[in-house]
Write a protein that holds these residues in place. Structure first.
Motif, PDB file in Angstrom:
ATOM      1  N   ALA A  76       0.632  -0.993   0.058  1.00  0.00           N
ATOM      2  CA  ALA A  76       0.121   0.188  -0.126  1.00  0.00           C
ATOM      3  C   ALA A  76       0.824   1.542  -0.168  1.00  0.00           C
ATOM      4  O   ALA A  76       2.069   1.683   0.422  1.00  0.00           O
ATOM      5  CB  ALA A  76      -1.134  -0.190   0.936  1.00  0.00           C
ATOM      6  N   MET A  77       0.173   2.615  -0.818  1.00  0.00           N
ATOM      7  CA  MET A  77       0.568   3.704  -1.058  1.00  0.00           C
ATOM      8  C   MET A  77       1.892   4.276  -0.687  1.00  0.00           C
ATOM      9  O   MET A  77       2.160   5.149  -1.402  1.00  0.00           O
ATOM     10  CB  MET A  77      -0.009   4.344  -1.323  1.00  0.00           C
ATOM     11  CG  MET A  77      -1.663   4.046  -2.522  1.00  0.00           C
ATOM     12  SD  MET A  77      -0.607   3.815  -4.022  1.00  0.00           S
ATOM     13  CE  MET A  77      -1.769   3.109  -4.565  1.00  0.00           C
TER      14      MET A  77
ATOM     15  N   GLN B 210      -1.522   0.903   9.279  1.00  0.00           N
ATOM     16  CA  GLN B 210      -2.020   1.921   7.743  1.00  0.00           C
ATOM     17  C   GLN B 210      -3.403   0.472   6.403  1.00  0.00           C
ATOM     18  O   GLN B 210      -2.609  -0.390   6.426  1.00  0.00           O
ATOM     19  CB  GLN B 210      -0.256   1.382   6.542  1.00  0.00           C
ATOM     20  CG  GLN B 210      -0.897   1.763   4.955  1.00  0.00           C
ATOM     21  CD  GLN B 210       0.053   1.908   4.752  1.00  0.00           C
ATOM     22  OE1 GLN B 210       1.891   2.365   5.177  1.00  0.00           O
ATOM     23  NE2 GLN B 210       0.765   1.197   3.594  1.00  0.00           N
ATOM     24  N   TYR B 211      -3.750   1.368   6.344  1.00  0.00           N
ATOM     25  CA  TYR B 211      -5.308   1.163   5.547  1.00  0.00           C
ATOM     26  C   TYR B 211      -4.766   2.001   4.093  1.00  0.00           C
ATOM     27  O   TYR B 211      -5.197   3.104   3.919  1.00  0.00           O
ATOM     28  CB  TYR B 211      -6.296   1.195   6.341  1.00  0.00           C
ATOM     29  CG  TYR B 211      -7.901   0.886   5.005  1.00  0.00           C
ATOM     30  CD1 TYR B 211      -8.142  -0.124   5.075  1.00  0.00           C
ATOM     31  CD2 TYR B 211      -7.887   2.237   4.444  1.00  0.00           C
ATOM     32  CE1 TYR B 211      -8.959  -0.835   4.054  1.00  0.00           C
ATOM     33  CE2 TYR B 211      -9.054   1.317   3.652  1.00  0.00           C
ATOM     34  CZ  TYR B 211      -9.791  -0.313   3.726  1.00  0.00           C
ATOM     35  OH  TYR B 211     -10.649   0.281   2.772  1.00  0.00           O
ATOM     36  N   THR B 212      -5.157   1.159   2.810  1.00  0.00           N
ATOM     37  CA  THR B 212      -5.085   1.567   1.886  1.00  0.00           C
ATOM     38  C   THR B 212      -6.892   1.300   0.882  1.00  0.00           C
ATOM     39  O   THR B 212      -7.343   0.136   0.887  1.00  0.00           O
ATOM     40  CB  THR B 212      -4.291   1.445   0.850  1.00  0.00           C
ATOM     41  OG1 THR B 212      -2.986   1.060   1.434  1.00  0.00           O
ATOM     42  CG2 THR B 212      -4.435   2.138  -0.481  1.00  0.00           C
ATOM     43  N   GLN B 213      -7.090   2.219   0.492  1.00  0.00           N
ATOM     44  CA  GLN B 213      -8.720   2.219  -0.620  1.00  0.00           C
ATOM     45  C   GLN B 213      -7.961   2.938  -1.635  1.00  0.00           C
ATOM     46  O   GLN B 213      -8.822   4.214  -1.868  1.00  0.00           O
ATOM     47  CB  GLN B 213      -9.757   3.059   0.374  1.00  0.00           C
ATOM     48  CG  GLN B 213     -11.384   3.098  -0.508  1.00  0.00           C
ATOM     49  CD  GLN B 213     -11.432   1.389  -0.192  1.00  0.00           C
ATOM     50  OE1 GLN B 213     -11.684   0.713   0.491  1.00  0.00           O
ATOM     51  NE2 GLN B 213     -11.669   0.802  -2.051  1.00  0.00           N
TER      52      GLN B 213
ATOM     53  N   ALA C 233      -6.011   6.370  -5.100  1.00  0.00           N
ATOM     54  CA  ALA C 233      -6.000   5.428  -3.987  1.00  0.00           C
ATOM     55  C   ALA C 233      -5.790   6.518  -2.934  1.00  0.00           C
ATOM     56  O   ALA C 233      -5.496   7.663  -2.553  1.00  0.00           O
ATOM     57  CB  ALA C 233      -5.115   4.497  -3.447  1.00  0.00           C
TER      58      ALA C 233
ATOM     59  N   VAL D  65      -4.752   6.635   1.184  1.00  0.00           N
ATOM     60  CA  VAL D  65      -3.880   6.017   1.958  1.00  0.00           C
ATOM     61  C   VAL D  65      -3.507   7.105   3.922  1.00  0.00           C
ATOM     62  O   VAL D  65      -4.139   7.858   3.595  1.00  0.00           O
ATOM     63  CB  VAL D  65      -2.952   5.581   1.800  1.00  0.00           C
ATOM     64  CG1 VAL D  65      -1.779   4.432   2.511  1.00  0.00           C
ATOM     65  CG2 VAL D  65      -2.760   5.029   0.453  1.00  0.00           C
TER      66      VAL D  65
ATOM     67  N   ASN E 252       0.681  13.710  -0.105  1.00  0.00           N
ATOM     68  CA  ASN E 252       0.902  13.725   0.676  1.00  0.00           C
ATOM     69  C   ASN E 252       1.366  14.344   2.168  1.00  0.00           C
ATOM     70  O   ASN E 252       1.761  14.962   2.633  1.00  0.00           O
ATOM     71  CB  ASN E 252       2.965  12.411   1.027  1.00  0.00           C
ATOM     72  CG  ASN E 252       2.347  11.091   2.705  1.00  0.00           C
ATOM     73  OD1 ASN E 252       1.598  11.420   2.978  1.00  0.00           O
ATOM     74  ND2 ASN E 252       3.970  11.299   3.321  1.00  0.00           N
TER      75      ASN E 252
END
Length: 336
Positions: free
Chosen positions: A18-19, A80-83, A93, A95, A160
């Motif tokens: 993930a990103m 961490q969560y990525t959608q 995405a 993140v 970011n």
């Protein structure tokens, strides 16, 4: 599409770790985000990453923060969560990452009475919220389309934001939090060499130029009323190669320039100039689970730049939404 191809589509989603890699250390460590951080995933993928890292050198966890004459250890765990999402047929995405850990060490000061100060603090580090959007070679795809996609050249943009929610006290010279905002803008790009992202001999050449802008810390340690920092330029590069469907490796490099600091508006003549190199090994252990280990070390620096080394290990689980047919529709995150 057969079950076997669906299985490898799932594996590819899990290995597209993930990103964003390490809050703060993404800029301060020799390897930045890490290899294949922005690789495409099939539609309806949801990705959770847990990772730990250890930094040793003269850097705090705050992006771009170097404390000259210091010896600092940072140990952190990150959730961490990525959608991913679709916009105008392209994949993007969102993140979110939240780290927790300990920063400790010895810091040199300009005061003769206390030439060195030792400190150790444990708590939340600053969170990161990242948005990335593909512009070229980044279509939103079903698993069937993903398996047949010939990737070629890819280009995207990212922003970011480092959110100052970490634990911070002006009475301590070392803190998990930074007490300042920061935002990074970058353009991740890659040349993919292989018939598809699932090809067992896939190779990639990746480049990420970026600039990070910093807000002021209006409650710093010591006598100053405010500290600041000029923009920091970074260039991250990776050369990766699949050894088979389960293993890929990467040679990594990370260059920084700029980031001169200010004290009450006065420049401190401490422009950073450094180069870090390292390597990464990724193991894909199942259709929805992978692990990645990275090591990096500074090999060139001026007197104001970071020194030291970094070790990072990541575990990634993926699950998929309603568009994935058959038994893979019910995949859940494996125990990490």
């Amino acid at each position: 599409m057969g079950d076997g191809m669906l299985r490898w589509a799932g594996i590819a989603a899990s290995t597209a770790v993930a990103m964003v890699s390490v809050a703060g250390a993404a800029l301060g460590a020799p390897q930045g985000y890490g290899p294949r951080a922005f690789q495409l995933v099939p539609d309806d993928s949801h990705i959770v990453t847990l990772y730990g890292l250890h930094l040793n050198g003269n850097q705090s966890f705050d992006p771009g923060a170097v404390l000259e004459g210091s010896e600092i250890d940072v140990s952190a765990a990150v959730v961490q969560y990525t959608q991913p999402f679709e916009l105008l047929g392209r994949q993007g995405a969102i993140v979110a990452a939240l780290p927790f850990g300990t920063i400790s060490g010895s810091v040199e000061t300009p005061w003769s009475r206390f030439p060195r100060i030792e400190a150790s603090e444990t708590g939340l580090f600053d969170a990161q919220i990242l948005a990335v959007m593909g512009l070229v070679g980044s279509p939103s795809m079903s698993p069937e389309q993903y398996a047949a996609f010939d990737p070629g050249f890819q280009l995207g943009v990212l922003a970011n934001v480092y959110v100052p929610v970490g634990d911070y006290s002006a009475d301590s010279i070392l803190n998990p939090g930074s007490n300042r905002w920061a935002v990074q803008f970058g353009a991740p790009m890659a040349v993919n060499i292989g018939s598809s992202l699932l090809a067992p001999d896939l190779a990639t050449l990746e480049l990420l130029p970026s600039v990070t802008l910093f807000g002021d810390n209006d409650d710093p340690f010591g006598p100053p009323e405010a500290t600041g920092q000029r923009p920091l330029l970074t260039v991250e590069g990776h050369l990766t190669r699949n050894l088979n469907r389960m293993i890929w490796v990467s040679a990594d490099a990370f260059y920084t320039y700029g980031g001169e600091t200010t004290t009450d508006g006065r420049l401190n003549d401490d422009i950073q100039d450094s180069l870090g190199v390292g390597g990464t090994l990724n193991l894909t252990l199942g259709p929805a689970f992978s692990m990645k280990a990275s090591y990096g070390q500074i090999v060139y620096r001026n007197d104001s730049a970071p020194h030291g080394h970094m070790f990072r290990i990541m575990a990634t689980g993926a699950f998929y939404g309603a568009r994935v047919p058959g038994p893979y529709r019910s995949l859940t995150i494996l125990s990490l």
